[in-house]
Design a protein around this motif. Structure first.
Motif, mmCIF file in Angstrom:
data_model
loop_
_atom_site.group_PDB
_atom_site.id
_atom_site.type_symbol
_atom_site.label_atom_id
_atom_site.label_comp_id
_atom_site.label_asym_id
_atom_site.label_seq_id
_atom_site.Cartn_x
_atom_site.Cartn_y
_atom_site.Cartn_z
ATOM 1 N N ALA B 230 0.841 -1.199 0.000
ATOM 2 C CA ALA B 230 0.000 0.000 0.000
ATOM 3 C C ALA B 230 0.878 1.251 0.000
ATOM 4 O O ALA B 230 0.654 2.181 -0.790
ATOM 5 C CB ALA B 230 -0.910 0.000 1.222
ATOM 6 N N ASP B 231 1.893 1.226 0.840
ATOM 7 C CA ASP B 231 2.820 2.363 0.898
ATOM 8 C C ASP B 231 3.483 2.601 -0.449
ATOM 9 O O ASP B 231 3.598 3.726 -0.911
ATOM 10 C CB ASP B 231 3.914 2.092 1.948
ATOM 11 N N ARG B 232 3.897 1.490 -1.059
ATOM 12 C CA ARG B 232 4.627 1.633 -2.316
ATOM 13 C C ARG B 232 3.739 2.221 -3.407
ATOM 14 O O ARG B 232 4.165 3.065 -4.196
ATOM 15 C CB ARG B 232 5.188 0.275 -2.756
ATOM 16 N N ILE B 233 2.476 1.767 -3.419
ATOM 17 C CA ILE B 233 1.545 2.301 -4.429
ATOM 18 C C ILE B 233 1.324 3.797 -4.191
ATOM 19 O O ILE B 233 1.332 4.609 -5.117
ATOM 20 C CB ILE B 233 0.198 1.549 -4.378
ATOM 21 N N ILE B 234 1.145 4.159 -2.918
ATOM 22 C CA ILE B 234 0.914 5.569 -2.601
ATOM 23 C C ILE B 234 2.126 6.408 -3.000
ATOM 24 O O ILE B 234 1.995 7.479 -3.584
ATOM 25 C CB ILE B 234 0.593 5.743 -1.099
ATOM 26 N N VAL B 235 3.305 5.874 -2.700
ATOM 27 C CA VAL B 235 4.533 6.603 -3.047
ATOM 28 C C VAL B 235 4.588 6.819 -4.558
ATOM 29 O O VAL B 235 4.882 7.915 -5.038
ATOM 30 C CB VAL B 235 5.777 5.834 -2.552
ATOM 31 N N MET B 318 1.929 18.348 1.684
ATOM 32 C CA MET B 318 1.729 16.903 1.751
ATOM 33 C C MET B 318 1.709 16.472 3.204
ATOM 34 O O MET B 318 2.584 16.860 3.978
ATOM 35 C CB MET B 318 2.883 16.197 1.053
ATOM 36 N N VAL B 319 0.731 15.696 3.560
ATOM 37 C CA VAL B 319 0.647 15.313 4.963
ATOM 38 C C VAL B 319 0.194 13.865 5.090
ATOM 39 O O VAL B 319 -0.559 13.367 4.249
ATOM 40 C CB VAL B 319 -0.318 16.279 5.716
ATOM 41 N N GLY B 320 0.704 13.211 6.107
ATOM 42 C CA GLY B 320 0.272 11.854 6.390
ATOM 43 C C GLY B 320 -0.932 11.889 7.314
ATOM 44 O O GLY B 320 -1.353 12.958 7.753
ATOM 45 N N ALA B 321 -1.487 10.733 7.592
ATOM 46 C CA ALA B 321 -2.687 10.707 8.424
ATOM 47 C C ALA B 321 -2.496 9.743 9.579
ATOM 48 O O ALA B 321 -1.739 8.781 9.478
ATOM 49 C CB ALA B 321 -3.886 10.284 7.596
ATOM 50 N N VAL B 352 -3.374 14.461 1.142
ATOM 51 C CA VAL B 352 -3.275 13.559 2.284
ATOM 52 C C VAL B 352 -2.870 12.191 1.769
ATOM 53 O O VAL B 352 -3.498 11.648 0.869
ATOM 54 C CB VAL B 352 -4.620 13.462 3.032
ATOM 55 N N LEU B 353 -1.787 11.659 2.309
ATOM 56 C CA LEU B 353 -1.313 10.337 1.924
ATOM 57 C C LEU B 353 -1.721 9.358 3.011
ATOM 58 O O LEU B 353 -1.277 9.480 4.152
ATOM 59 C CB LEU B 353 0.211 10.345 1.751
ATOM 60 N N CYS B 354 -2.575 8.403 2.661
ATOM 61 C CA CYS B 354 -3.179 7.595 3.715
ATOM 62 C C CYS B 354 -3.514 6.197 3.212
ATOM 63 O O CYS B 354 -4.216 6.047 2.218
ATOM 64 C CB CYS B 354 -4.446 8.313 4.192
ATOM 65 N N VAL B 400 -7.177 12.857 -1.287
ATOM 66 C CA VAL B 400 -6.633 11.814 -0.423
ATOM 67 C C VAL B 400 -6.056 10.736 -1.331
ATOM 68 O O VAL B 400 -6.773 10.185 -2.167
ATOM 69 C CB VAL B 400 -7.719 11.198 0.486
ATOM 70 N N ILE B 401 -4.762 10.478 -1.189
ATOM 71 C CA ILE B 401 -4.128 9.474 -2.039
ATOM 72 C C ILE B 401 -3.999 8.179 -1.249
ATOM 73 O O ILE B 401 -3.351 8.129 -0.207
ATOM 74 C CB ILE B 401 -2.746 9.956 -2.518
#
Lengths: 400, 423
Positions: B230-235, B318-321, B352-354, B400-401
């Protein structure tokens, strides 16, 4: 002339103190400037108000250049200049030509003033009023006066004019004295402010560094029962914030400290935001300590009223065309300690000391004259300053 | 208290009781002694003492430790219990009167429970989380799942029970302990719910060994799918939002945000600048600054109050959640909302990267209803309202990504509903 050397040392001492921030804070600087002006004016003999205005402008430019961020210093000088011009007007209708041209220098005077000038010009038969220089002014004296005396500057001036100049000097000093009284007396300001606060208010103040704010809240607490939230103002004013909370608590005021980041979170509960301006600008915006702008933005989101408290001496005849030039940037080692060499070495660290708060974010500006909408501030400023004195020096902040 | 008293006397009495109650509660550590009225009062009180408590709690031997501490405290209250009101009493009363409890509803940090059945890795984790050494919703979730793998491996089925039944209760105990260190994050809650489902779905027929093996494996899959991939896709998605010459504002130290920046800089070779806004007391931005500096990204570091000064040049925030709540709001590190508002006011996009594991069924309106206090390692002023999170309204969020695509904040409940069987 004997005191001239004395006043010069005093001026240079004051300049150094300003530069070194041995004198700092809006009020302290304002008072020190006013006191210096009294000494400056009483140390010399003045031939004409024009010369006085010129000399004070030169001195003012020096002071402003020494510490451009202390706007109250320039404000006091400009206020005094305006006072001199007004006093000059008061002297004018007596028909002395000495002052005719002063009127010319001051086209912003009232219609009544203009009438009286033209009146005196008519009676004296001196129609040539287009000349603006004090030099010409003095030459005219020379030609008109019967009993010339030698002034320190080498011009011949009558005894009568000298007496008049003495009166003028005393009148100006009286005016400055009352200005000092006004700066020292915060009561009208506080009274107007307290009217805006009601019982059971939850106030948020992001200005723990302001002495005015502490005094105001303590004073208000005697009449109203409210709660105060103080922001931490990290990194520049943490100690002051803690002290402020303690002071309030000691006075029996419910108060607490929040980190700056939590301002938005608590804003929902806050009923009013009270800020203390370092300087109010002509557009109604103001300069206040860092962190205030964010609190005002948050207040705007929740439509909470923002009250800006500022003594009249903080009203500055400056438009913030270049906001960045108004904001002083402080020591970055307060943000990241020098001991953290790795970070300090590679990072760009910025620590602005002040914030510019645009007028849209402020609801009421409370000054010694009472509350006003930020949109109206320019009018208050017009009352206090002459437009000729908007800029004392070319490098001054806000100068076009 | 059945006897009629005047208001003033009653107050005085209550205060005395409160103090006595506090002592009693501390000494009996966890025992639900004391009457109802007293409990109500001490609720408020325990809030004020939260920091003191958290300090004591940093040690595992909390029983003896808190006793020692309360003893030293009791010295002051023992005196005024018997004697007439002294000037110090009044000072104390005034101190209490001037106290403001903004976050009265939020539970203060507690002592970590220790139970006999607790696995050492869980205890270790609880301590690490309490001291914020493991921080960040995703990291905590991953660490927890890895610890659970250990728990599964080391679990011995009691002779009279079946694995799936007894393990469920064993797991609950572990969670209880973990929760006592620091409240569970939304992602952890979601993961636990999934794991419990998996455990209860185990067939009664399979052997303990194969059940364990299955659980360990499926936990690994879970970590891979829901967190790592999931992280990799978001990145991958988010780094495409960065452009040459951008000035990216970040707040705090979200792992996925940092990975995105590093990916865009090192792999995609984009040149951009990063402005890190930070705030006390956690100073997570310093951690982020180190990571970004190490790959060579130019970084400007400011504190949150300096934001108005630098915001002019910012192109993206850019912000995390910590979580996205079901009404579309972002529940993240305290201060995020402040930064988002400032950015939105200047029409700067707020991304928002979540991961979807952080999506929550909960609806939330403000930072008062659900929150946590930041545990303090140093002795701090109890007046500082150190909350962990705040709520950013969805109107400030541009996008929201997630690993299932980029969407508006209002679509959070849609994802929760439509993807329920997969999530």
């Amino acid at each position: 002339m004997s005191s001239k050397g004395d006043i010069n040392t005093q001026i240079s001492l004051f300049l150094t103190q300003l530069k070194r921030r041995q004198i700092s804070g809006a009020k302290e600087v304002a008072l020190a400037t006013a006191n210096l002006l009294i000494r400056f004016i009483s140390s010399r003999r003045w031939v004409s108000t024009t010369a006085m205005i010129e000399q004070i402008r030169i001195l003012g430019a020096k002071l402003v250049d020494a510490q451009p961020y202390e706007l109250t210093c320039g404000n006091v000088i400009k206020r005094v200049l305006k006072n001199i011009r007004t006093i000059n007007e008061a002297f004018a209708p007596k028909g002395n030509k000495d002052t005719d041209l002063e009127e010319d220098l001051n086209p912003s005077s009232s219609m009544l003033g203009l009438l009286s000038v033209s009146d005196s010009m008519n009676t004296s038969g001196d129609g040539d009023s287009s000349n603006n220089s004090s030099m010409a002014n003095l030459t005219k004296h020379k030609s008109n006066e019967a009993e010339p005396g030698l002034t320190p500057s080498g011009y011949y001036v009558s005894e009568e004019v000298r007496a008049k100049a003495r009166d003028l000097r005393n009148a100006v000093i009286d005016e400055i004295q009352s200005l000092i009284d006004e700066i020292q007396n915060d009561d009208p300001l506080f009274k107007a402010g307290i009217d805006m606060i009601t019982d059971s208010d939850l106030l948020l103040t992001p200005c723990p560094s302001s002495k005015t704010m502490v005094d105001f809240l303590l004073k208000a607490a005697a009449k109203r029962n409210f709660t105060v939230i103080v922001t931490e103002s990290y990194p520049n004013n943490v100690e002051k914030a803690k002290k402020m909370v303690q002071q309030l608590k000691n006075a029996g005021v419910k108060s607490t400290l929040i980190p700056d980041a939590a301002v938005f979170a608590v804003m929902a509960k806050v009923s009013k935001v009270v800020i203390s301006a370092r300087a109010v600008l002509a557009n109604g915006g103001c300069i206040a300590s860092s962190g205030v702008a964010m609190a005002c933005h948050a207040a705007k989101q929740f439509t909470k009223p923002v009250l800006s408290i500022a003594g009249s001496y903080k009203l500055s005849p400056i438009y913030p065309f270049d906001v960045e030039s108004l904001i002083e940037v402080g020591n970055s080692s307060k943000v990241i300690d020098f001991s953290d060499a790795e970070l300090m070495d590679k990072l760009e660290v910025i620590n602005p000391l002040y914030d510019y708060i645009s007028p849209e974010l402020i609801d009421i500006v409370i000054s010694s004259d009472g509350g006003a909408s930020p949109n109206f501030v320019y009018r208050l400023i017009l009352d206090n300053y002459s437009e000729h004195d908007q800029h004392l020096s070319s490098v001054e902040i806000g100068a076009a | 208290m059945t006897q009629q008293l005047s208001g003033k006397e009653l107050k005085e009495l209550k205060k005395k009781q409160k103090q006595a109650q506090r002592q009693a509660r501390k000494n009996q550590a966890g025992n639900q002694a004391g009457n109802q009225a007293g409990n109500q009062n001490s609720n408020q009180n325990s809030n004020q003492n939260s920091n003191q408590n958290s300090n004591q709690n940093s040690n595992q031997n909390s029983n003896s430790n808190s006793n020692a501490n309360s003893n030293s405290n009791s010295a002051s209250s023992a005196g005024n219990g018997s004697s007439a009101p002294t000037s110090r009493d009044y000072a104390e009363t005034r101190a209490q009167m001037t106290q403001v409890n903004l976050f009265a509803g939020i539970e203060p940090p507690k002592a970590i429970m220790s139970k006999l059945q607790v696995h050492s890795s869980i205890l270790h984790l609880a301590l690490q989380m309490q001291s914020c050494r493991i921080i960040g919703s995703a990291s905590r979730c991953k660490a927890m799942m890895l610890a659970f793998q250990q728990v599964v491996r080391d679990y011995d089925t009691p002779s009279n029970g079946s694995f799936s039944r007894s393990f469920a209760s064993h797991l609950s105990q572990q969670i209880e302990v973990l929760k006592s260190g620091r409240g569970l994050s939304v992602s952890m809650g979601n993961a636990i719910r999934w794991l419990k489902q998996e455990t209860s779905g185990l067939s009664m027929d399979i052997s303990d060994e194969s059940a364990k093996e299955y659980l360990v494996e499926t936990i690994s899959d879970f970590i891979r799918d829901r967190l790592d991939v999931a992280d990799r896709i978001i990145v991958d998605t988010a780094s495409n939002h960065l452009q040459e010459g951008d000035v990216v504002l970040i707040y705090g130290s979200s792992k996925v945000v940092l990975n995105t920046l590093i990916h865009a800089y090192t792999v995609q070779k984009k040149k951009f600048r990063v402005v890190i806004a930070d705030s006390p007391p956690l100073f997570e931005g310093k951690k982020a600054a180190r990571k970004l500096m190490n790959v060579g990204i130019p970084v400007t570091y400011i504190l949150i109050s300096a934001l108005p000064y630098v915001i002019k040049g910012i192109t993206t925030f850019m912000v995390g959640a910590h979580a996205m709540v079901s009404n579309g709001n972002l529940y993240s590190r305290v201060g995020t909302s402040m930064v988002a508002v400032m950015a939105a006011a200047r029409s700067i996009p707020v991304l928002v990267l979540c991961e979807t594991i952080k999506f929550s069924d909960r609806v939330q309106l403000d930072a008062f209803s659900v929150n946590e206090f930041i545990p303090q390692s140093t002795k701090g002023n109890k007046d500082e309202n150190l909350i962990f999170f705040d709520l950013t309204d969805q109107k400030f969020i541009s996008k929201v990504i997630t690993e299932v695509g980029a969407l508006p904040a209002s679509s959070v409940p849609v994802i929760l509903r439509e993807y329920k069987q997969f999530l």
